[in-house]
Motif scaffolding. Sequence first.
Motif, PDB file in Angstrom:
ATOM      1  N   THR A  21      -5.890  73.658  77.222  1.00 36.97           N
ATOM      2  CA  THR A  21      -5.520  72.827  78.372  1.00 36.97           C
ATOM      3  C   THR A  21      -5.719  71.361  77.981  1.00 36.97           C
ATOM      4  O   THR A  21      -6.423  71.058  76.999  1.00 36.97           O
ATOM      5  CB  THR A  21      -6.424  73.124  79.590  1.00 36.97           C
ATOM      6  OG1 THR A  21      -7.765  72.762  79.224  1.00 36.97           O
ATOM      7  CG2 THR A  21      -6.363  74.585  79.986  1.00 36.97           C
ATOM      8  N   TYR A  22      -5.137  70.467  78.793  1.00 36.27           N
ATOM      9  CA  TYR A  22      -5.293  69.042  78.495  1.00 36.27           C
ATOM     10  C   TYR A  22      -6.777  68.648  78.615  1.00 36.27           C
ATOM     11  O   TYR A  22      -7.280  67.842  77.825  1.00 36.27           O
ATOM     12  CB  TYR A  22      -4.430  68.192  79.441  1.00 36.27           C
ATOM     13  CG  TYR A  22      -4.177  66.812  78.883  1.00 36.27           C
ATOM     14  CD1 TYR A  22      -3.484  66.639  77.685  1.00 36.27           C
ATOM     15  CD2 TYR A  22      -4.649  65.675  79.535  1.00 36.27           C
ATOM     16  CE1 TYR A  22      -3.273  65.367  77.147  1.00 36.27           C
ATOM     17  CE2 TYR A  22      -4.435  64.400  79.010  1.00 36.27           C
ATOM     18  CZ  TYR A  22      -3.752  64.256  77.813  1.00 36.27           C
ATOM     19  OH  TYR A  22      -3.542  63.006  77.280  1.00 36.27           O
ATOM     20  N   GLY A  23      -7.476  69.282  79.556  1.00 32.85           N
ATOM     21  CA  GLY A  23      -8.916  68.999  79.735  1.00 32.85           C
ATOM     22  C   GLY A  23      -9.705  69.404  78.495  1.00 32.85           C
ATOM     23  O   GLY A  23     -10.561  68.650  78.017  1.00 32.85           O
ATOM     24  N   GLY A  45      -2.783  64.773  65.678  1.00 30.75           N
ATOM     25  CA  GLY A  45      -3.235  63.823  66.706  1.00 30.75           C
ATOM     26  C   GLY A  45      -2.082  62.904  67.084  1.00 30.75           C
ATOM     27  O   GLY A  45      -1.335  62.437  66.218  1.00 30.75           O
ATOM     28  N   SER A  46      -1.960  62.621  68.380  1.00 37.29           N
ATOM     29  CA  SER A  46      -0.795  61.887  68.906  1.00 37.29           C
ATOM     30  C   SER A  46      -0.631  60.478  68.346  1.00 37.29           C
ATOM     31  O   SER A  46       0.477  59.953  68.340  1.00 37.29           O
ATOM     32  CB  SER A  46      -0.912  61.764  70.424  1.00 37.29           C
ATOM     33  OG  SER A  46      -0.937  63.023  71.011  1.00 37.29           O
ATOM     34  N   ASP A  47      -1.733  59.835  67.931  1.00 34.56           N
ATOM     35  CA  ASP A  47      -1.642  58.408  67.596  1.00 34.56           C
ATOM     36  C   ASP A  47      -1.578  58.085  66.102  1.00 34.56           C
ATOM     37  O   ASP A  47      -1.370  56.923  65.741  1.00 34.56           O
ATOM     38  CB  ASP A  47      -2.851  57.660  68.179  1.00 34.56           C
ATOM     39  CG  ASP A  47      -2.900  57.728  69.698  1.00 34.56           C
ATOM     40  OD1 ASP A  47      -1.835  57.873  70.323  1.00 34.56           O
ATOM     41  OD2 ASP A  47      -4.008  57.631  70.254  1.00 34.56           O
ATOM     42  N   HIS A  48      -1.794  59.096  65.236  1.00 34.45           N
ATOM     43  CA  HIS A  48      -1.898  58.765  63.801  1.00 34.45           C
ATOM     44  C   HIS A  48      -0.652  58.097  63.246  1.00 34.45           C
ATOM     45  O   HIS A  48      -0.728  57.164  62.453  1.00 34.45           O
ATOM     46  CB  HIS A  48      -2.216  60.018  62.978  1.00 34.45           C
ATOM     47  CG  HIS A  48      -3.609  60.499  63.199  1.00 34.45           C
ATOM     48  ND1 HIS A  48      -4.722  59.824  62.735  1.00 34.45           N
ATOM     49  CD2 HIS A  48      -4.091  61.571  63.883  1.00 34.45           C
ATOM     50  CE1 HIS A  48      -5.819  60.464  63.105  1.00 34.45           C
ATOM     51  NE2 HIS A  48      -5.460  61.529  63.802  1.00 34.45           N
TER      52      HIS A  48
HETATM   53  C1  LRY Z   1      -1.940  54.929  77.590  1.00 35.01           C
HETATM   54  C2  LRY Z   1      -3.095  55.262  76.699  1.00 35.01           C
HETATM   55  O1  LRY Z   1      -4.143  55.611  77.155  1.00 35.01           O
HETATM   56  N1  LRY Z   1      -2.895  55.110  75.390  1.00 35.01           N
HETATM   57  C3  LRY Z   1      -3.933  55.267  74.392  1.00 35.01           C
HETATM   58  C4  LRY Z   1      -4.025  54.008  73.617  1.00 35.01           C
HETATM   59  O2  LRY Z   1      -3.102  53.565  72.992  1.00 35.01           O
HETATM   60  C5  LRY Z   1      -3.595  56.432  73.453  1.00 35.01           C
HETATM   61  O3  LRY Z   1      -4.498  56.423  72.389  1.00 35.01           O
HETATM   62  C6  LRY Z   1      -3.697  57.742  74.203  1.00 35.01           C
HETATM   63  O4  LRY Z   1      -5.042  58.008  74.537  1.00 35.01           O
HETATM   64  C7  LRY Z   1      -3.169  58.887  73.341  1.00 35.01           C
HETATM   65  O5  LRY Z   1      -1.887  58.579  72.881  1.00 35.01           O
HETATM   66  C8  LRY Z   1      -3.120  60.149  74.153  1.00 35.01           C
HETATM   67  O6  LRY Z   1      -2.735  61.218  73.338  1.00 35.01           O
HETATM   68  P1  LRY Z   1      -3.020  62.721  73.827  1.00 35.01           P
HETATM   69  O7  LRY Z   1      -2.318  62.861  75.147  1.00 35.01           O
HETATM   70  O8  LRY Z   1      -2.480  63.632  72.790  1.00 35.01           O
HETATM   71  O9  LRY Z   1      -4.517  62.883  73.995  1.00 35.01           O
END
Ligand code: LRY
Length: 377
Positions: A75-77, A243-246
Amino acid sequence: MLLDIIERRKQNDVYLIAEIGQNHQGCLETAKKMILSAKRAGCNCVKFQKSNLKAKFTRTALDRRYISDHAWGQTYGEHKEYLEFSKEQYRQLQAYSNEIGIDFTASAMDELSLDFLVELKVPFIKIGSGDANNFPLLKKAAGLNVPLIISTGMQTMSTVDRIVEIMRQASNNKYALMHCVSAYPTPPEDCNLGLITTLMRRFPNVPIGYSGHELGVIITQAAILSGARIIERHFTLDKNQKGSDHRCSLDPNEMETLARSIVEFKSNDYLSSPSLTSAEVISILGGGKELEQALSISKTNEKYILECELPCRFKLGKSIVASRNLLKGQIIQAADIAIKVSEPSGIYAERYFEIINKQLTDNVNEDEPITEHVLSA
Ligand SMILES: CC(=O)N[C@H](C=O)[C@@H](O)[C@H](O)[C@H](O)COP(=O)(O)O
Ligand SMILES: C=C(OP(=O)(O)O)C(=O)O
């Protein structure tokens, strides 16, 4: 140095923040390695993201299934829990940063996290784009004696005006605004760097920075030459990790290139003018299509929510939700509502003050979003 920039004593220097965010993969040792690597690359600060998950998200937002290659839980949590450092771990990371001589801070993603960061005595608190329209959080932050860096991704100019007004009402001038586009990665044509000068002209007393999510360094270098004096970029030890940000982060070599270019810009006296023109920036950086796209002036005078930001606004934008069970007929008071990431989303946070004193046409349970359907005309 940050205060010198925020209080406009130094206008020809740049404060460089390595946004570690959640790129530490939930591992304290990796986080420490990243802090050391950011220090060696020449950054002034390392930044994390602090959340109290129940305060930041509604129950249904935490319980939703997170189907993504970047998910650390079902889950997202669970995913967010995996990536969240405890208060004790924060203290350890802060102590380590102090030891090696780099500023340490985090974004406060809810009021409880804001309280915690104040307790930690960080040199400044970041308010990320997801909270730029969270006016109660901003009001509370504005009343503290801690410098603030506020990002403006996924927001309109009218919301930025409200932020500045909140700061003015609190007689707080220790803050900076960051131009930001919340798309990961941001395509060059959406980077809209012209907004840096637009913001500088509109708010002449507020230092302007840039929190970039594009690939590579050249657009961020252009942001500096355009006038940004606080720079934040996500930082990673390896862009290919889960990971979403790498992917839209800078690796240690790129971060070092960016830090070196700041030294070079200073020694060439490019930073003594508050802002260079697009033509000057292009000439200094050697041109190229992506630079021209990022500096294109076609859509910079107004600030609106870009299409590329909608996925992020949908996933992490904050809504107004019930803070307790509310009854049909009730007149909404401030204590009845909270601002959280909600699933599904409700009325967006920027309308918080409009909602107060409206009457409910239906019951709304705690942690459920307030939608148009339950508000009387
Ligand atoms: C808007 C915002 O908070 N953006 C943050 C800062 O830029 C991001 O680091 C997010 O936390 C990240 O992209 C979320 O990724 P996921 O949904 O996979 O945990
Ligand atoms: C979301 C954040 O930053 P930005 O909006 O600047 O990307 C943050 O700092 O947590």
